[in-house]
Design a protein around this motif. Sequence first.
Motif, PDB file in Angstrom:
ATOM      1  N   PHE A  95      -2.469  -4.534  -8.181  1.00  0.00           N
ATOM      2  CA  PHE A  95      -3.449  -5.668  -8.175  1.00  0.00           C
ATOM      3  C   PHE A  95      -3.269  -7.086  -8.510  1.00  0.00           C
ATOM      4  O   PHE A  95      -3.372  -7.941  -7.678  1.00  0.00           O
ATOM      5  N   LEU A 109      -1.851   0.668 -11.272  1.00  0.00           N
ATOM      6  CA  LEU A 109      -2.878  -0.018 -10.490  1.00  0.00           C
ATOM      7  C   LEU A 109      -2.822  -1.664 -10.621  1.00  0.00           C
ATOM      8  O   LEU A 109      -3.043  -2.477  -9.791  1.00  0.00           O
ATOM      9  N   GLU A 110      -2.820  -1.955 -11.991  1.00  0.00           N
ATOM     10  CA  GLU A 110      -3.165  -3.428 -12.600  1.00  0.00           C
ATOM     11  C   GLU A 110      -1.852  -4.085 -11.902  1.00  0.00           C
ATOM     12  O   GLU A 110      -2.105  -5.296 -11.726  1.00  0.00           O
ATOM     13  N   SER A 169       0.712  -1.260   0.084  1.00  0.00           N
ATOM     14  CA  SER A 169       0.064  -0.101  -0.167  1.00  0.00           C
ATOM     15  C   SER A 169       0.840   1.271  -0.030  1.00  0.00           C
ATOM     16  O   SER A 169       0.543   2.197  -0.689  1.00  0.00           O
ATOM     17  N   PHE A 176      -9.375 -10.401  -8.749  1.00  0.00           N
ATOM     18  CA  PHE A 176      -8.501  -9.506  -9.714  1.00  0.00           C
ATOM     19  C   PHE A 176      -9.170  -8.836 -10.559  1.00  0.00           C
ATOM     20  O   PHE A 176      -9.202  -7.601 -10.885  1.00  0.00           O
ATOM     21  N   VAL A 218     -11.752  -6.132  -9.044  1.00  0.00           N
ATOM     22  CA  VAL A 218     -10.996  -4.860  -8.408  1.00  0.00           C
ATOM     23  C   VAL A 218     -10.576  -4.202  -9.594  1.00  0.00           C
ATOM     24  O   VAL A 218     -10.777  -2.844  -9.801  1.00  0.00           O
ATOM     25  N   SER A 219      -9.904  -4.984 -10.516  1.00  0.00           N
ATOM     26  CA  SER A 219      -9.445  -3.970 -11.680  1.00  0.00           C
ATOM     27  C   SER A 219     -10.582  -3.367 -12.617  1.00  0.00           C
ATOM     28  O   SER A 219     -10.469  -2.244 -13.004  1.00  0.00           O
TER      29      SER A 219
END
Length: 546
Positions: A50, A46-47, A11, A102, A105-106
């Motif tokens: 994730f 982000l990907e 994070s 995944f 969220v993506s």
Amino acid sequence: MLSANELAKSSVLMATALPGITGIFLIVPYFRRRPRWFSAGTLAILEVFFLDAALKGFLRDYFGLRPNPILVLQAVFNSNPGETDEFFRHNWRDVAEAVLAFVVVSLSAFLVERRLARAEAGRATTPFRRRGMAGVGALLTVFLALHFNPTMAKENPLLFWPIRYLDYRTQMEQAADMERDIARNMEQKSDWQVRYAGPDRNTVVWVIGESINRANMSLYGYDRPTTPMLDAMRKELIVFRDVVSSEPATMASLMKMLTPADIDDPNGWNRKPDVLMLAKEAGFKVIWLSNQVPNDGWLGLVSNRADEKLFINRGAGRGENNFDGNLLPGLAAALENPAPKKLIVVHLLGAHPTYDMRYPRDYAKFDGAADAVMEQLTNADRSPWIRRLRNEYDNAIAYNDFVVGNMLQLTMRAAPEDNASLLFSSDHAQEVGHTRNHAGQSVSDASGYEIPMLLWTRSFVGKSPDDKAHLEYRAYQTDHMEHTVMGLLGVTSVYYEADRDILSERFHSHDFVNGLRRINGQPYQPRTLVYNQMGYPLSSTSAIMA
């Protein structure tokens, strides 16, 4: 699921990387005039995080710990296409859950980003203020500075996986270097000080099982009759009651079983001779029989030392339906070999997942069973999926009983005038609903380590029940197994320690009782027996529940 520590580090990295890197697209005018680049950069970052979280979370759930210890690296990077196919067939539900998480969220991140982009598109572009530039610069500086901390740098998804792969490749290169060094420095064998003190004719059969949990064997008190052949031979066997593997995965465990490496010196395998080297130096003919794939990394280097080799698994990997029973003719032929001294290593597939590929259909004895075991699993809230896998696992245990029982009979009948022994032990155990809703390897639970170990040796025939009991209740861990095998061979060297040989009168049982044994870095506490300092049982309870 990620641990709190992993989640916190990832994070922090993502929180600094996202505005720090994508902020460059807002500061530089060329990029600022191309908002799609900003959107693509944001989504890409982000990907990456994730996907990294999904992979680490799945591996933690499956293996019981984060995927950086060497045993997990070996399992991940040492797989061939057949094993990979079998892995997904066995764990498709867990994989599907990770993939779904995944994707959800993506997709959520994509929709939010698109909504924000559309909102920004309707607003007039304003100059980027110095304060904003300073903030972006500060966050980018923090992101880069975090990489000076090795533990934080290793959490960067773009570094984590390449570093782990390089670790694995380094270990394989070390094994190859060891092989070359031994071939180049043959005179160093004199430093091993190998001596043979056994009978003129001596045959030792070492059967290495795969993924066998002793709690699922009726020989150890399981409620199902999974080991009828071994049960019938019980009086002729020494059945060790309290043995655990050093690792919950094959390669890491065998590195410690076959070599002087142990938990305290896990890298000893790459600088000290293994059992096969020592046996050959003592004049033994070494024969390797296997239902596992040849040339399997480090283990392939070891098996190549054998004088004779037989690999019946010629397919793509462990997913091939070649049953362990097909090794019986090979063992019979090896036992008939005229060499006076023989070490025969038999490497089985045992009960390795996928369980229902480990036995012929006529051994599907427990499919649909409605018995005490199913009642216990149901009462423990195990899912129907786990209950079905338990039945398949017990079928595999029953077929393993047939294989090992017949190997014992072949060894007993071979050359009755010669000294002969058969030692059976598993590389590691398996969690199949014993402590949780999981089927497979288990790093964090004792169920991943509690294995069977049994011995038949002609030299022990006729000994008293007290002598047998004295041995059977000795505590042991398999990272010291090479000492027991060398004791059976009658071979001594600077690498043999009698106090680590479970059959020796000089065996130090109290060391294994008082903290020498560890699983997942913690002292192992037996769940089925309580021992005193001398290695005798003080009390006994029923076998582990299911």
